[in-house]
Design a protein around this motif. Sequence first.
Motif, PDB file in Angstrom:
ATOM      1  N   THR A   1       2.875  52.937  34.219  1.00 57.64           N
ATOM      2  CA  THR A   1       3.257  54.331  34.042  1.00 57.64           C
ATOM      3  C   THR A   1       4.673  54.326  33.481  1.00 57.64           C
ATOM      4  OG1 THR A   1       3.627  56.447  35.136  1.00 57.64           O
ATOM      5  CG2 THR A   1       4.097  54.489  36.401  1.00 57.64           C
ATOM      6  N   SER A   2       5.090  55.422  32.955  1.00 59.32           N
ATOM      7  CA  SER A   2       6.404  55.456  32.318  1.00 59.32           C
ATOM      8  C   SER A   2       7.549  55.565  33.318  1.00 59.32           C
ATOM      9  CB  SER A   2       6.473  56.615  31.328  1.00 59.32           C
ATOM     10  OG  SER A   2       6.251  57.842  31.996  1.00 59.32           O
ATOM     11  N   LEU A   3       7.265  55.975  34.550  1.00 61.84           N
ATOM     12  CA  LEU A   3       8.314  56.232  35.531  1.00 61.84           C
ATOM     13  C   LEU A   3       8.526  55.027  36.443  1.00 61.84           C
ATOM     14  CD1 LEU A   3       7.421  59.898  36.551  1.00 61.84           C
ATOM     15  CD2 LEU A   3       9.091  59.110  34.859  1.00 61.84           C
ATOM     16  N   ALA A   4       9.779  54.705  36.696  1.00 65.31           N
ATOM     17  CA  ALA A   4      10.101  53.590  37.580  1.00 65.31           C
ATOM     18  C   ALA A   4       9.888  53.978  39.040  1.00 65.31           C
ATOM     19  CB  ALA A   4      11.547  53.165  37.353  1.00 65.31           C
ATOM     20  N   SER A   5       9.800  52.976  39.896  1.00 63.40           N
ATOM     21  CA  SER A   5       9.604  53.187  41.328  1.00 63.40           C
ATOM     22  C   SER A   5      10.393  52.142  42.106  1.00 63.40           C
ATOM     23  CB  SER A   5       8.127  53.096  41.682  1.00 63.40           C
ATOM     24  OG  SER A   5       7.939  53.095  43.090  1.00 63.40           O
ATOM     25  N   MET A   6      10.770  52.494  43.346  1.00 68.67           N
ATOM     26  CA  MET A   6      11.457  51.566  44.225  1.00 68.67           C
ATOM     27  C   MET A   6      10.491  50.884  45.189  1.00 68.67           C
ATOM     28  SD  MET A   6      14.675  54.099  45.063  1.00 68.67           S
ATOM     29  CE  MET A   6      15.442  52.959  46.189  1.00 68.67           C
ATOM     30  N   ILE A   7       9.211  51.198  45.109  1.00 65.27           N
ATOM     31  CA  ILE A   7       8.221  50.755  46.076  1.00 65.27           C
ATOM     32  C   ILE A   7       7.383  49.626  45.481  1.00 65.27           C
ATOM     33  CG2 ILE A   7       6.271  51.467  47.491  1.00 65.27           C
ATOM     34  CD1 ILE A   7       7.390  54.324  47.317  1.00 65.27           C
ATOM     35  N   PRO A   8       7.403  48.453  46.108  1.00 60.04           N
ATOM     36  CA  PRO A   8       6.679  47.303  45.533  1.00 60.04           C
ATOM     37  C   PRO A   8       5.196  47.563  45.301  1.00 60.04           C
ATOM     38  CG  PRO A   8       8.163  46.574  47.268  1.00 60.04           C
ATOM     39  CD  PRO A   8       8.171  48.072  47.303  1.00 60.04           C
ATOM     40  N   ARG A   9       4.518  48.237  46.215  1.00 58.71           N
ATOM     41  CA  ARG A   9       3.071  48.404  46.085  1.00 58.71           C
ATOM     42  C   ARG A   9       2.695  49.307  44.912  1.00 58.71           C
ATOM     43  NH1 ARG A   9       4.191  51.614  50.629  1.00 58.71           N
ATOM     44  NH2 ARG A   9       3.713  53.839  50.353  1.00 58.71           N
ATOM     45  N   GLU A  10       3.638  49.977  44.335  1.00 59.88           N
ATOM     46  CA  GLU A  10       3.350  50.846  43.198  1.00 59.88           C
ATOM     47  C   GLU A  10       3.418  50.090  41.865  1.00 59.88           C
ATOM     48  OE1 GLU A  10       5.759  54.354  43.437  1.00 59.88           O
ATOM     49  OE2 GLU A  10       4.630  55.144  45.145  1.00 59.88           O
ATOM     50  N   TYR A  11       3.687  48.797  41.906  1.00 59.16           N
ATOM     51  CA  TYR A  11       3.719  47.980  40.699  1.00 59.16           C
ATOM     52  C   TYR A  11       2.401  47.226  40.553  1.00 59.16           C
ATOM     53  CZ  TYR A  11       8.529  49.156  39.850  1.00 59.16           C
ATOM     54  OH  TYR A  11       9.681  49.857  39.573  1.00 59.16           O
ATOM     55  N   ASP A  12       1.953  47.106  39.324  1.00 56.84           N
ATOM     56  CA  ASP A  12       0.630  46.553  39.038  1.00 56.84           C
ATOM     57  C   ASP A  12       0.657  45.078  38.649  1.00 56.84           C
ATOM     58  OD1 ASP A  12       0.654  49.637  37.616  1.00 56.84           O
ATOM     59  OD2 ASP A  12      -0.913  49.188  39.092  1.00 56.84           O
ATOM     60  N   TYR A  13       1.759  44.614  38.107  1.00 59.75           N
ATOM     61  CA  TYR A  13       1.853  43.235  37.637  1.00 59.75           C
ATOM     62  C   TYR A  13       3.158  42.624  38.141  1.00 59.75           C
ATOM     63  CZ  TYR A  13      -1.625  45.153  34.458  1.00 59.75           C
ATOM     64  OH  TYR A  13      -2.723  45.782  33.941  1.00 59.75           O
ATOM     65  N   TRP A  14       3.080  41.325  38.466  1.00 67.55           N
ATOM     66  CA  TRP A  14       4.241  40.615  39.008  1.00 67.55           C
ATOM     67  C   TRP A  14       4.417  39.291  38.293  1.00 67.55           C
ATOM     68  CZ3 TRP A  14       7.502  42.482  42.833  1.00 67.55           C
ATOM     69  CH2 TRP A  14       7.114  43.671  43.435  1.00 67.55           C
ATOM     70  N   GLY A  15       5.672  38.926  38.078  1.00 67.50           N
ATOM     71  CA  GLY A  15       5.987  37.600  37.575  1.00 67.50           C
ATOM     72  C   GLY A  15       6.046  36.610  38.721  1.00 67.50           C
ATOM     73  N   GLN A  16       6.311  35.354  38.400  1.00 65.64           N
ATOM     74  CA  GLN A  16       6.257  34.288  39.386  1.00 65.64           C
ATOM     75  C   GLN A  16       7.537  34.156  40.189  1.00 65.64           C
ATOM     76  OE1 GLN A  16       7.272  33.898  36.421  1.00 65.64           O
ATOM     77  NE2 GLN A  16       8.869  32.330  36.436  1.00 65.64           N
ATOM     78  N   GLY A  17       8.603  34.778  39.789  1.00 61.59           N
ATOM     79  CA  GLY A  17       9.855  34.716  40.535  1.00 61.59           C
ATOM     80  C   GLY A  17      10.776  33.633  40.017  1.00 61.59           C
ATOM     81  N   THR A  18      12.066  33.885  40.159  1.00 63.12           N
ATOM     82  CA  THR A  18      13.081  32.900  39.799  1.00 63.12           C
ATOM     83  C   THR A  18      14.117  32.881  40.909  1.00 63.12           C
ATOM     84  OG1 THR A  18      14.614  32.194  38.049  1.00 63.12           O
ATOM     85  CG2 THR A  18      14.427  34.569  38.416  1.00 63.12           C
ATOM     86  N   LEU A  19      14.511  31.682  41.327  1.00 61.79           N
ATOM     87  CA  LEU A  19      15.378  31.525  42.493  1.00 61.79           C
ATOM     88  C   LEU A  19      16.845  31.662  42.097  1.00 61.79           C
ATOM     89  CD1 LEU A  19      15.826  30.803  45.493  1.00 61.79           C
ATOM     90  CD2 LEU A  19      15.760  28.389  44.788  1.00 61.79           C
ATOM     91  N   VAL A  20      17.556  32.513  42.824  1.00 58.69           N
ATOM     92  CA  VAL A  20      19.008  32.653  42.694  1.00 58.69           C
ATOM     93  C   VAL A  20      19.633  32.191  43.997  1.00 58.69           C
ATOM     94  CG1 VAL A  20      20.919  34.266  42.434  1.00 58.69           C
ATOM     95  CG2 VAL A  20      18.860  34.536  41.034  1.00 58.69           C
ATOM     96  N   THR A  21      20.531  31.222  43.899  1.00 60.19           N
ATOM     97  CA  THR A  21      21.229  30.705  45.065  1.00 60.19           C
ATOM     98  C   THR A  21      22.719  30.890  44.860  1.00 60.19           C
ATOM     99  OG1 THR A  21      19.495  29.049  45.425  1.00 60.19           O
ATOM    100  CG2 THR A  21      21.587  28.715  46.564  1.00 60.19           C
ATOM    101  N   VAL A  22      23.362  31.586  45.793  1.00 66.93           N
ATOM    102  CA  VAL A  22      24.792  31.843  45.699  1.00 66.93           C
ATOM    103  C   VAL A  22      25.489  31.083  46.821  1.00 66.93           C
ATOM    104  CG1 VAL A  22      26.595  33.583  45.586  1.00 66.93           C
ATOM    105  CG2 VAL A  22      24.296  34.128  44.769  1.00 66.93           C
ATOM    106  N   SER A  23      26.365  30.181  46.460  1.00 69.96           N
ATOM    107  CA  SER A  23      27.080  29.382  47.454  1.00 69.96           C
ATOM    108  C   SER A  23      28.412  30.046  47.796  1.00 69.96           C
ATOM    109  CB  SER A  23      27.313  27.977  46.922  1.00 69.96           C
ATOM    110  OG  SER A  23      28.132  28.019  45.767  1.00 69.96           O
ATOM    111  N   SER A  24      28.823  29.843  49.038  1.00 72.90           N
ATOM    112  CA  SER A  24      30.088  30.458  49.491  1.00 72.90           C
ATOM    113  C   SER A  24      31.276  29.559  49.213  1.00 72.90           C
ATOM    114  CB  SER A  24      29.998  30.776  50.971  1.00 72.90           C
ATOM    115  OG  SER A  24      29.729  29.597  51.695  1.00 72.90           O
TER     116      SER A  24
END
Length: 123
Positions: free
Chosen positions: A100-123
Motif C-alpha cells: 500500500t502507499s501508506l507507511a505503518s509502524m506495525i510489523p504485522r501490516e507489512y507483507d514482505y521482509w528481508g533477511q536482516g543485517t546485523l548492526v553491532t555498536v561497541s561502547s
Amino acid sequence: VQLQASGGGLVQAGGSLTLSCTASGPPYSRYAMGWFRQAPGKEREFVAAINWSGGVTTYGDSVKLRFTISGASARNTVYLQLNSLKPEDTAVYYCAARATSLASMIPREYDYWGQGTLVTVSS
C-alpha cells in the motif's frame, strides 16, 4: 517481491552506518517501506518508515533525530542512515515492504521482509 538488506557491521559508539534495502521481483509502484530491528531477547521494534513516493517519513521515538530514512519503493531502494550510534542500537535490522502507499509502524501490516543485517555498536 524480494528484499535484500545490507550495510550492517561493527561500529563504535558515536559512529555511523548506512543500511540499504533493495527490492526486486515483479514490477510494483505503491509499496511503503519500513525498517525494524530486533535485539536478542526483545520484540521487534519499529525504527522508521517511508511512503511509496518518499515524501512522508515516520520514526520510532528512540531513533528520532539520529536516524534518517530515504529513497522510496518507486526507486527500488530505501536507505537508513544511522548516526550517533549507541550500544543499545545493537540489533538485527530488517527492511519490510507493505503493499500500500501508506507507511505503518506495525510489523504485522507489512507483507514482505528481508533477511536482516546485523548492526553491532561497541561502547
